[in-house]
Design a protein around this motif. Structure first.
Motif, PDB file in Angstrom:
ATOM      1  N   GLN A 109      25.471  41.101  45.218  1.00 49.14           N
ATOM      2  CA  GLN A 109      26.010  39.873  45.687  1.00 49.14           C
ATOM      3  C   GLN A 109      27.625  40.208  45.192  1.00 49.14           C
ATOM      4  OE1 GLN A 109      23.892  36.277  44.132  1.00 49.14           O
ATOM      5  NE2 GLN A 109      23.867  35.737  46.131  1.00 49.14           N
ATOM      6  N   ASP A 110      28.464  39.309  45.810  1.00 49.34           N
ATOM      7  CA  ASP A 110      29.942  39.187  45.433  1.00 49.34           C
ATOM      8  C   ASP A 110      29.865  38.054  44.295  1.00 49.34           C
ATOM      9  OD1 ASP A 110      30.497  41.222  46.962  1.00 49.34           O
ATOM     10  OD2 ASP A 110      31.239  39.926  48.477  1.00 49.34           O
ATOM     11  N   ARG A 111      30.924  37.712  43.372  1.00 49.18           N
ATOM     12  CA  ARG A 111      31.069  36.711  42.582  1.00 49.18           C
ATOM     13  C   ARG A 111      32.539  36.494  42.147  1.00 49.18           C
ATOM     14  NH1 ARG A 111      27.990  33.575  39.058  1.00 49.18           N
ATOM     15  NH2 ARG A 111      26.164  34.584  39.866  1.00 49.18           N
ATOM     16  N   LEU A 112      32.672  35.174  42.333  1.00 47.66           N
ATOM     17  CA  LEU A 112      34.068  34.864  41.686  1.00 47.66           C
ATOM     18  C   LEU A 112      33.905  34.465  40.157  1.00 47.66           C
ATOM     19  CD1 LEU A 112      36.950  33.679  41.719  1.00 47.66           C
ATOM     20  CD2 LEU A 112      35.898  31.525  42.441  1.00 47.66           C
ATOM     21  N   VAL A 113      34.874  35.247  39.356  1.00 40.30           N
ATOM     22  CA  VAL A 113      34.968  35.032  37.944  1.00 40.30           C
ATOM     23  C   VAL A 113      36.297  34.027  37.595  1.00 40.30           C
ATOM     24  CG1 VAL A 113      35.101  35.601  35.701  1.00 40.30           C
ATOM     25  CG2 VAL A 113      33.344  36.921  37.229  1.00 40.30           C
ATOM     26  N   TRP A 114      36.096  32.638  37.584  1.00 39.71           N
ATOM     27  CA  TRP A 114      37.271  31.815  37.299  1.00 39.71           C
ATOM     28  C   TRP A 114      37.660  31.740  35.850  1.00 39.71           C
ATOM     29  CZ3 TRP A 114      38.007  26.922  40.915  1.00 39.71           C
ATOM     30  CH2 TRP A 114      39.283  26.484  40.505  1.00 39.71           C
ATOM     31  N   ALA A 115      38.326  32.378  35.162  1.00 38.98           N
ATOM     32  CA  ALA A 115      38.458  32.422  33.567  1.00 38.98           C
ATOM     33  C   ALA A 115      40.050  31.983  33.509  1.00 38.98           C
ATOM     34  CB  ALA A 115      38.218  34.004  33.052  1.00 38.98           C
ATOM     35  N   VAL A 116      40.263  31.246  32.713  1.00 37.93           N
ATOM     36  CA  VAL A 116      41.740  30.623  32.317  1.00 37.93           C
ATOM     37  C   VAL A 116      42.495  31.796  31.725  1.00 37.93           C
ATOM     38  CG1 VAL A 116      41.105  28.192  32.288  1.00 37.93           C
ATOM     39  CG2 VAL A 116      41.085  29.420  30.221  1.00 37.93           C
ATOM     40  N   THR A 117      43.704  31.751  31.612  1.00 40.61           N
ATOM     41  CA  THR A 117      44.439  32.675  31.225  1.00 40.61           C
ATOM     42  C   THR A 117      44.175  32.765  29.837  1.00 40.61           C
ATOM     43  OG1 THR A 117      46.307  30.974  31.029  1.00 40.61           O
ATOM     44  CG2 THR A 117      46.324  32.363  32.989  1.00 40.61           C
ATOM     45  N   GLY A 118      44.209  33.811  29.107  1.00 38.99           N
ATOM     46  CA  GLY A 118      43.867  33.829  27.674  1.00 38.99           C
ATOM     47  C   GLY A 118      42.413  33.784  27.429  1.00 38.99           C
ATOM     48  N   VAL A 204      43.344  38.760  41.723  1.00 44.55           N
ATOM     49  CA  VAL A 204      43.134  39.007  43.041  1.00 44.55           C
ATOM     50  C   VAL A 204      44.074  37.746  43.915  1.00 44.55           C
ATOM     51  CG1 VAL A 204      41.248  37.047  43.237  1.00 44.55           C
ATOM     52  CG2 VAL A 204      41.221  38.775  45.077  1.00 44.55           C
ATOM     53  N   ASP A 205      44.589  36.911  43.394  1.00 46.96           N
ATOM     54  CA  ASP A 205      45.547  36.152  44.110  1.00 46.96           C
ATOM     55  C   ASP A 205      46.876  36.414  43.832  1.00 46.96           C
ATOM     56  OD1 ASP A 205      45.135  35.163  40.940  1.00 46.96           O
ATOM     57  OD2 ASP A 205      46.738  34.242  41.343  1.00 46.96           O
ATOM     58  N   PRO A 236      42.236  31.133  41.632  1.00 46.08           N
ATOM     59  CA  PRO A 236      41.876  31.489  42.856  1.00 46.08           C
ATOM     60  C   PRO A 236      42.590  31.063  43.956  1.00 46.08           C
ATOM     61  CG  PRO A 236      40.141  30.385  41.503  1.00 46.08           C
ATOM     62  CD  PRO A 236      41.587  30.022  40.835  1.00 46.08           C
ATOM     63  N   THR A 237      42.519  31.948  45.008  1.00 48.20           N
ATOM     64  CA  THR A 237      43.122  31.386  46.238  1.00 48.20           C
ATOM     65  C   THR A 237      42.420  30.227  46.817  1.00 48.20           C
ATOM     66  OG1 THR A 237      41.987  33.068  47.603  1.00 48.20           O
ATOM     67  CG2 THR A 237      44.101  33.965  46.717  1.00 48.20           C
TER      68      THR A 237
END
Length: 433
Positions: A109-118, A204-205, A236-237
């Protein structure tokens, strides 16, 4: 032979393949789309021949050319032995995200990893890379920005010190050779076809990957049929967010920074027509008051402006109200690296800059001011990234992010909402929910 594994090698159509296992692929499909970049924009050559104008920087693909390519043989598994030599440790939340990425790899599967800066997302990806390598899989970590790639290279080489890592970008000094781990700019994916079992796209954005159909085509083409893509980003976009909300893309969240604090909240203050004031050599009073506070306290800061043409007059106007040291810097500035280093060395108190410093740089303990944040040049993601420059170290994990605006815009509301969204998730994590 291994140089052809998953690699599109540009040749003359009159060249014969060196080995029977090498396939000869056409330069264009029957509809005229370039086999390398997928686009259909041609320029004529003599005698009715033509070439692709879109991916010309990768070498001229013309109707006189072809590509030599070979499918990689079955994986050589290293008996489960680890390649990871990194001795650091992950937080429990980082480890949870790392485990979720590994699950996606195992299930294809594909996955988005949404991690804040830092948040420490680079270290968080190490276990996933190691997991894939232990299975004999081939991994590519890519980013649209060359400065990100150059910063990642020593960290990845240190983390996988027993492994040959290939670094690819426009004028890379490294000669191409087959490796199990590739670190590259997204443009370099144009030269691959069915090469990678795991593709990690960092930021990616970021421009130029965001919204570029050629690079999106290249990323898909570079993956094997059974593979996983991990999208790493703090912002993310809209399409990635939509895919997540519609449950088409699994997502992992890391809403807390490495020091456990929330993101700084975006604050706004209204001003008048600041450019009209600037033509008279003056700054808005609210900005003047803030700068004078910094002059008294010694607090270091970045002042973001919409356009390069704004930099010099703003810096001049600041010099009229205080003698604190500051510099102006932008993307085409030949002294860009030196000026950024002066800010790092604390030999200047502030930088006046454009969106060039919205990401990829860390100045401990700074505040951020954005003059003209309602200008169309600032996207939602740019505002969130700019805000993320603040509070990036343990000694001062918070700080001020102040936007000077004439009017509230949809972009600014969306940026503020995105920060609030991640902070709610972060607070829930801290509360153990």
């Amino acid at each position: 032979m291994s140089d052809y594994y998953g690699r599109l090698c540009l040749k003359s159509r009159f060249d014969s393949a060196e080995d029977a296992k090498i396939q000869v692929l056409p330069p264009f499909d029957k509809q005229g789309h370039c086999y390398r970049c997928g686009q259909k924009k041609h320029a004529d050559l003599p005698n009715g021949e033509f070439f692709c104008t879109v991916c010309l920087q990768m070498g001229r693909n013309s109707s006189l050319a072809c590509f030599h390519w070979a499918k990689e043989p079955a994986a050589d598994v290293r008996n489960g032995q680890s390649w990871l030599t990194w001795q650091g440790t992950l937080t429990s939340k980082q480890q949870q995200v790392a485990s979720e990425i590994i699950e996606s790899i195992d299930s294809g599967q594909d996955r988005l990893v949404w991690a804040v800066t830092g948040a420490g997302k680079t270290e968080m990806i190490f276990p996933a890379i190691n997991h894939a390598l232990k299975q004999g899989k081939r991994v590519a970590m890519v980013s649209p920005r060359i400065d990100v790639i150059l910063e990642l290279a020593p960290r990845l080489r240190s983390a996988f010190s027993d492994l040959d890592l290939l670094l690819l970008y426009g004028d890379t000094p490294e000669k191409y050779h087959y490796t199990k781990l590739v670190l590259a700019t997204t443009h370099q994916l144009l030269k691959f076809k069915e090469a990678f079992d795991l593709l990690i796209i960092d930021e990616v954005d970021s421009f130029p990957f965001r919204g570029d159909p050629m690079l999106a085509f290249a990323a898909e083409k570079a993956k094997k049929h059974q593979s996983s893509t991990v999208y790493l980003t703090a912002t993310p976009t809209a399409q990635l967010i939509k895919d997540y909300r519609q449950k088409q893309l699994p997502a992992s969240f890391l809403p807390l920074r490495f020091h456990g604090h929330l993101l700084p909240v975006l604050t706004f203050t209204r001003i008048g027509d600041w450019r009209k004031q600037l033509t008279k050599g003056r700054l808005p009073k609210k900005l003047v008051d803030q700068i004078l506070l910094y002059a008294g306290s010694g607090q270091r800061f970045l002042l973001f402006l919409p356009r390069v043409k704004d930099l010099a007059p703003v810096l001049k106007a600041i010099s009229k109200i205080t003698d604190i040291k500051g510099l102006a810097v932008h993307a085409a500035d030949p002294q860009r690296k030196e000026k950024v280093q002066q800010m790092r060395d604390k030999s200047v108190q502030f930088l006046v800059t454009t969106t060039i410093l919205e990401r990829g740089v860390t100045f401990p303990g700074i505040d951020v001011l954005i003059l003209g944040a309602d200008d169309e040049i600032f996207s939602t993601n740019a505002i969130v990234q700019i805000a993320g420059r603040v509070g990036r170290n343990n000694d001062r994990p918070t700080g001020l992010v102040l936007a000077f605006i004439e009017e509230q815009t949809r972009v600014l509301k969306a940026a503020a909402a995105q920060i609030v969204f991640m902070n709610r998730k972060g607070q829930a994590q801290r509360d153990g929910q």
